[in-house]
Design a protein around this motif. Sequence first.
Motif, PDB file in Angstrom:
ATOM      1  N   LYS A  21       2.007   4.790  -2.410  1.00  0.00           N
ATOM      2  CA  LYS A  21       1.504   6.137  -2.575  1.00  0.00           C
ATOM      3  C   LYS A  21       2.474   6.195  -3.191  1.00  0.00           C
ATOM      4  O   LYS A  21       2.379   7.686  -3.479  1.00  0.00           O
ATOM      5  CB  LYS A  21       0.803   5.990  -1.074  1.00  0.00           C
ATOM      6  CG  LYS A  21      -0.240   5.178  -1.083  1.00  0.00           C
ATOM      7  CD  LYS A  21      -1.308   6.552  -1.484  1.00  0.00           C
ATOM      8  CE  LYS A  21      -2.802   5.614  -0.841  1.00  0.00           C
ATOM      9  NZ  LYS A  21      -3.768   5.909  -1.260  1.00  0.00           N
ATOM     10  N   ALA A  45      -1.617  10.510   3.091  1.00  0.00           N
ATOM     11  CA  ALA A  45      -0.219  10.705   2.561  1.00  0.00           C
ATOM     12  C   ALA A  45      -1.102  11.124   1.228  1.00  0.00           C
ATOM     13  O   ALA A  45      -1.019  11.691   0.609  1.00  0.00           O
ATOM     14  CB  ALA A  45      -0.150   9.253   1.689  1.00  0.00           C
ATOM     15  N   GLU A  46      -2.334  10.032   0.110  1.00  0.00           N
ATOM     16  CA  GLU A  46      -2.940  10.777  -0.613  1.00  0.00           C
ATOM     17  C   GLU A  46      -3.775  11.651  -0.443  1.00  0.00           C
ATOM     18  O   GLU A  46      -3.406  12.857  -1.453  1.00  0.00           O
ATOM     19  CB  GLU A  46      -4.480   9.505  -0.288  1.00  0.00           C
ATOM     20  CG  GLU A  46      -4.613   9.919  -2.280  1.00  0.00           C
ATOM     21  CD  GLU A  46      -4.556   9.123  -3.085  1.00  0.00           C
ATOM     22  OE1 GLU A  46      -3.426   8.620  -3.321  1.00  0.00           O
ATOM     23  OE2 GLU A  46      -4.785  10.071  -4.125  1.00  0.00           O
ATOM     24  N   ALA A  53      -1.934   6.173   4.797  1.00  0.00           N
ATOM     25  CA  ALA A  53      -2.193   5.928   3.068  1.00  0.00           C
ATOM     26  C   ALA A  53      -2.773   6.800   3.283  1.00  0.00           C
ATOM     27  O   ALA A  53      -3.090   7.745   2.276  1.00  0.00           O
ATOM     28  CB  ALA A  53      -2.522   4.421   2.662  1.00  0.00           C
ATOM     29  N   GLU A  54      -4.014   6.988   3.510  1.00  0.00           N
ATOM     30  CA  GLU A  54      -4.908   7.730   3.136  1.00  0.00           C
ATOM     31  C   GLU A  54      -4.298   9.732   3.140  1.00  0.00           C
ATOM     32  O   GLU A  54      -4.833  10.493   2.368  1.00  0.00           O
ATOM     33  CB  GLU A  54      -6.015   7.858   4.169  1.00  0.00           C
ATOM     34  CG  GLU A  54      -6.876   6.301   3.863  1.00  0.00           C
ATOM     35  CD  GLU A  54      -8.021   7.149   2.377  1.00  0.00           C
ATOM     36  OE1 GLU A  54      -8.138   7.695   1.947  1.00  0.00           O
ATOM     37  OE2 GLU A  54      -7.964   5.629   1.344  1.00  0.00           O
ATOM     38  N   ARG A  66      -7.948   0.452  -3.966  1.00  0.00           N
ATOM     39  CA  ARG A  66      -8.159   1.884  -4.484  1.00  0.00           C
ATOM     40  C   ARG A  66      -7.047   3.216  -5.210  1.00  0.00           C
ATOM     41  O   ARG A  66      -6.577   3.646  -5.881  1.00  0.00           O
ATOM     42  CB  ARG A  66      -8.938   2.693  -3.122  1.00  0.00           C
ATOM     43  CG  ARG A  66     -10.654   2.747  -3.242  1.00  0.00           C
ATOM     44  CD  ARG A  66     -10.540   3.763  -2.212  1.00  0.00           C
ATOM     45  NE  ARG A  66     -10.133   3.725  -0.913  1.00  0.00           N
ATOM     46  CZ  ARG A  66     -10.502   3.331  -0.225  1.00  0.00           C
ATOM     47  NH1 ARG A  66     -11.821   3.562   0.662  1.00  0.00           N
ATOM     48  NH2 ARG A  66      -9.859   3.394   1.267  1.00  0.00           N
ATOM     49  N   ARG A 122      -0.954  14.856  -1.321  1.00  0.00           N
ATOM     50  CA  ARG A 122      -0.114  14.866  -2.244  1.00  0.00           C
ATOM     51  C   ARG A 122      -1.845  15.125  -2.748  1.00  0.00           C
ATOM     52  O   ARG A 122      -1.300  15.623  -4.127  1.00  0.00           O
ATOM     53  CB  ARG A 122      -0.177  13.213  -3.094  1.00  0.00           C
ATOM     54  CG  ARG A 122       0.269  12.804  -5.004  1.00  0.00           C
ATOM     55  CD  ARG A 122      -0.371  11.416  -4.750  1.00  0.00           C
ATOM     56  NE  ARG A 122      -1.736  10.981  -5.068  1.00  0.00           N
ATOM     57  CZ  ARG A 122      -2.252  11.534  -6.099  1.00  0.00           C
ATOM     58  NH1 ARG A 122      -1.494  11.546  -7.148  1.00  0.00           N
ATOM     59  NH2 ARG A 122      -3.846  11.303  -6.295  1.00  0.00           N
ATOM     60  N   GLU A 164      -1.763   2.245   9.399  1.00  0.00           N
ATOM     61  CA  GLU A 164      -1.663   2.443   8.058  1.00  0.00           C
ATOM     62  C   GLU A 164      -2.729   3.106   7.052  1.00  0.00           C
ATOM     63  O   GLU A 164      -1.685   3.404   6.138  1.00  0.00           O
ATOM     64  CB  GLU A 164      -1.144   0.431   7.682  1.00  0.00           C
ATOM     65  CG  GLU A 164       0.010   0.354   8.101  1.00  0.00           C
ATOM     66  CD  GLU A 164       0.201  -1.447   7.558  1.00  0.00           C
ATOM     67  OE1 GLU A 164       1.283  -1.474   7.819  1.00  0.00           O
ATOM     68  OE2 GLU A 164      -0.109  -1.494   6.320  1.00  0.00           O
ATOM     69  N   LEU A 165      -3.753   2.892   7.618  1.00  0.00           N
ATOM     70  CA  LEU A 165      -5.410   3.027   6.854  1.00  0.00           C
ATOM     71  C   LEU A 165      -5.136   4.799   6.936  1.00  0.00           C
ATOM     72  O   LEU A 165      -4.364   5.223   5.586  1.00  0.00           O
ATOM     73  CB  LEU A 165      -6.088   2.320   6.820  1.00  0.00           C
ATOM     74  CG  LEU A 165      -6.287   1.354   6.491  1.00  0.00           C
ATOM     75  CD1 LEU A 165      -7.888   0.820   6.937  1.00  0.00           C
ATOM     76  CD2 LEU A 165      -6.819   1.410   4.463  1.00  0.00           C
ATOM     77  N   THR A 174       2.640   6.462  -6.708  1.00  0.00           N
ATOM     78  CA  THR A 174       1.871   7.123  -7.384  1.00  0.00           C
ATOM     79  C   THR A 174       1.993   9.153  -6.994  1.00  0.00           C
ATOM     80  O   THR A 174       2.248   9.828  -7.900  1.00  0.00           O
ATOM     81  CB  THR A 174       0.296   7.754  -6.850  1.00  0.00           C
ATOM     82  OG1 THR A 174      -0.034   5.499  -6.142  1.00  0.00           O
ATOM     83  CG2 THR A 174      -0.767   7.969  -6.865  1.00  0.00           C
ATOM     84  N   LEU A 220       0.812  -0.984  -0.022  1.00  0.00           N
ATOM     85  CA  LEU A 220      -0.030   0.337  -0.265  1.00  0.00           C
ATOM     86  C   LEU A 220       0.909   1.146   0.072  1.00  0.00           C
ATOM     87  O   LEU A 220       0.571   1.746  -1.142  1.00  0.00           O
ATOM     88  CB  LEU A 220      -0.760   0.090   1.157  1.00  0.00           C
ATOM     89  CG  LEU A 220      -1.639   0.723   1.185  1.00  0.00           C
ATOM     90  CD1 LEU A 220      -2.385   0.631   0.077  1.00  0.00           C
ATOM     91  CD2 LEU A 220      -3.052   0.888   2.937  1.00  0.00           C
ATOM     92  N   ASN A 221       1.700   0.857   1.092  1.00  0.00           N
ATOM     93  CA  ASN A 221       3.101   2.308   0.811  1.00  0.00           C
ATOM     94  C   ASN A 221       3.730   2.371  -0.238  1.00  0.00           C
ATOM     95  O   ASN A 221       3.838   3.705  -0.624  1.00  0.00           O
ATOM     96  CB  ASN A 221       3.276   2.482   2.366  1.00  0.00           C
ATOM     97  CG  ASN A 221       2.482   2.100   3.334  1.00  0.00           C
ATOM     98  OD1 ASN A 221       1.620   2.380   3.625  1.00  0.00           O
ATOM     99  ND2 ASN A 221       3.460   1.651   4.745  1.00  0.00           N
ATOM    100  N   ILE A 251      -6.118   4.782  -8.146  1.00  0.00           N
ATOM    101  CA  ILE A 251      -5.228   6.121  -8.299  1.00  0.00           C
ATOM    102  C   ILE A 251      -3.998   6.329  -8.643  1.00  0.00           C
ATOM    103  O   ILE A 251      -4.198   7.462 -10.015  1.00  0.00           O
ATOM    104  CB  ILE A 251      -5.549   6.654  -6.670  1.00  0.00           C
ATOM    105  CG1 ILE A 251      -6.689   6.812  -6.341  1.00  0.00           C
ATOM    106  CG2 ILE A 251      -5.110   8.285  -6.185  1.00  0.00           C
ATOM    107  CD1 ILE A 251      -7.069   6.976  -4.957  1.00  0.00           C
ATOM    108  N   ALA A 260      -8.042  -1.181   0.518  1.00  0.00           N
ATOM    109  CA  ALA A 260      -7.362   0.114  -0.028  1.00  0.00           C
ATOM    110  C   ALA A 260      -6.065  -0.266  -0.962  1.00  0.00           C
ATOM    111  O   ALA A 260      -5.752   0.641  -1.557  1.00  0.00           O
ATOM    112  CB  ALA A 260      -6.391  -0.006   1.819  1.00  0.00           C
TER     113      ALA A 260
END
Lengths: 340, 395
Positions: free
Chosen positions: A292, B221-222, B218-219, A327, B225, B214-215, A295, A288-289, A331, A324
């Motif tokens: 990201k 970071a999104e 991640a969110e 998604r 970004r 973690e979630l 991205t 996941l990381n 993205i 997650a």
Amino acid sequence: MAQPRISAYLPPDIDPTKAALAFGRRALPKLNEELQSPELLTQQRALMALCDLVHDPEKVYQAIALGFLDSLKTLLVHQDQTVRQKTTEVLSIMALHSIGREGLIRSGVISALTGLLDDPVDVSRKNTHQIFDMLAKLPEGAGGVLQAGLIPPLVLKLKTELDEIQELILGTLSNCLRVEVSEALAAGAVTVLKEKLSHPSTAIRSKAAWVLLEISSHAEGKIAVCKEEVIPVLLSLLEDTQPEVQVSSTGALMFALVTPQGRSSAMGAEAIPALLTLVAEETSKARLNAIKALTLLAELPEGRQTLLDHRDTFQRCLDDPSEAVQRAAEIAITVIDWKP
Amino acid sequence: VVPVRAPELTAPADGPYSFSSQPRSLPPRPKYRQQSNAAETEKGPVRYGNIMIDPRVVRGNVLSVRPPPPQVLGTEPHTLEVKRQRRAQKQILARKFTREQDQPGTPEPVEGREHVHVQTELYLEEISDRIIEVDGECQTDEFLDRPPTPLFIPAKSGKDVATQIKEGELFDFDIEVKPILEVLVGKTVEQALLEVMEEEELAQLWSHQRAFAELRNAEFAELQRLEEQDRRIREEKERRRLEHLEKLRKQKETAEKIAARAFAQRYLADLIPSVFNNLHDSGFFYDPIERDIETEFLPWLMSEVEETLQKKVLGRTMLDSLIRMVVEKRLDEFSHPPPSAQTKAPAEEPGAADAAPKVSGEADAADQPVAEKEETDQPVAEEEPSDSTSSQLEE
């Protein structure tokens, strides 16, 4: 004269180091009085008995309601080291329960514990840091630690303490720095953490990377991280064998790459191949990381060019069981395909 | 017991005494202190004491004056003490006196002998003023713990009886121990399970938290970004907008410049002709010959013409006057002579009248060659007004 003891021989399994517990509800109040007695032996025995009692959450609740924390706070500055050690042990066990944590935060034990950071006995220090770690997991606890101004001393301790205590300190720091980062930056935390990234112990490396993650989630932290050139070190950690280290370092990268300078330094250090390997692994927790981070890199033109060739890796990520990750992969694909 | 006399509280009004208070007998001093409440609640009949044995009453000779005891400031206790001492001394004296009278003493020793006190008891006794005192002490022992009770083994009594339990007779250990063991083991295992569950719960909580973290990261970071992207795009937009504004501004400026230039040109295009026209109109540009002619020639010409005309007018005037003279003379002449001259007069007159127009015609004809006959001009000019005057005269 009549005595409560029937015979001169003590019962066979009594522990002479512990105080005798009164029956039922009277146990804790009596221990409270014994804790405040002027005699050292009584205090020590009461503390030993308290240590055993405090594993039970009901007893913790009762103890806090009785106001044990005030007597324990006065005992924290006792001259005798056993007393201090046992007090910190009691407090750390109390901090394992939620009621205990709330009570500790409310009664301001954190500021009382600051004096114990330099205690000569290792166990007391370890217990102290355990208490901080447990308390910092709560948002109010993290706020309390910040308010007590503990961050600069903790950062300093990070350089000198034993390994297991360092782990606890890193845990505390990661939770506190999620809230506010300026004090740590002023104390030069980034430099210290950069050294820790190359520590032999896995736990320390992963926790240090986690702290860097929390630091770089703030704007000034990102600037500091880019300035100190931590990104190349983090990239080298991507090839580490331990999964936790990978997870934490990709997480830290994920935040640090938001700034343009971060991205350019990452591109300069050839980040894309390493991150791609992580994404390609099906079972990696760092997936996941890594997605990201890629991205973020895909927003740069040269990054997009490189990643257009690896688009199918991301396609495969869409089948990941975790929602997650799916998604994030979508993205990423959108960003890669974007045309100005 | 003294018969109680009712105190006479009311003094006879016309008594010779002048005491401020009536003389009264004092109640006796009670032997025991009175309780305050007893004195208040119970006031029985007032008993009067015996005045003879009342210590408060002064005894002895009242009439002779005794010197008062030396009085120092605040000597009330002293006076009391002194009185007490005196009383005591007197009592001693009184007692000595009486005692000496009671006891018959031994006769005086004979001459040469002396009485000596001797002890005649079995054991001699040392008599001294100082009483022999011996200090004796007594102390209980320090508190000792009660020693443990000794094992009490009662004496043997009764008959000895023995019994033997063989194996398997009482109970089967294995069967009996089972429930106990079950309970023990069960409790231990239960406790262990609880502890393990607690640890597991904690571990679960931490892993849950970790996953959430973690979630969240991640969110986050999104989010960052996207924020960064948004910021970049916004900056870019802002830059472009500024550029566009700049461009528009420049365009507008250029258009204005062009417009201004065109307008100025148009305005100024007329300027030169109009300036020249104005100047021309105001006479700055002149043809020198024309000017010359105008300024010099024409005035001269006009003056010459005027002169000529004046001369003509003069001539006409002279002619008029000549004619007048002639006519007057003729009138004079004909008024005196016979009327035959009258036909001549009218014939003369028309002839004069004809002559006048003829003269004027001559003058007119003479007028035309202007340049040549300068002198006739003026008379002509003069003649014409005189013609009109003469014609008016005639009419």
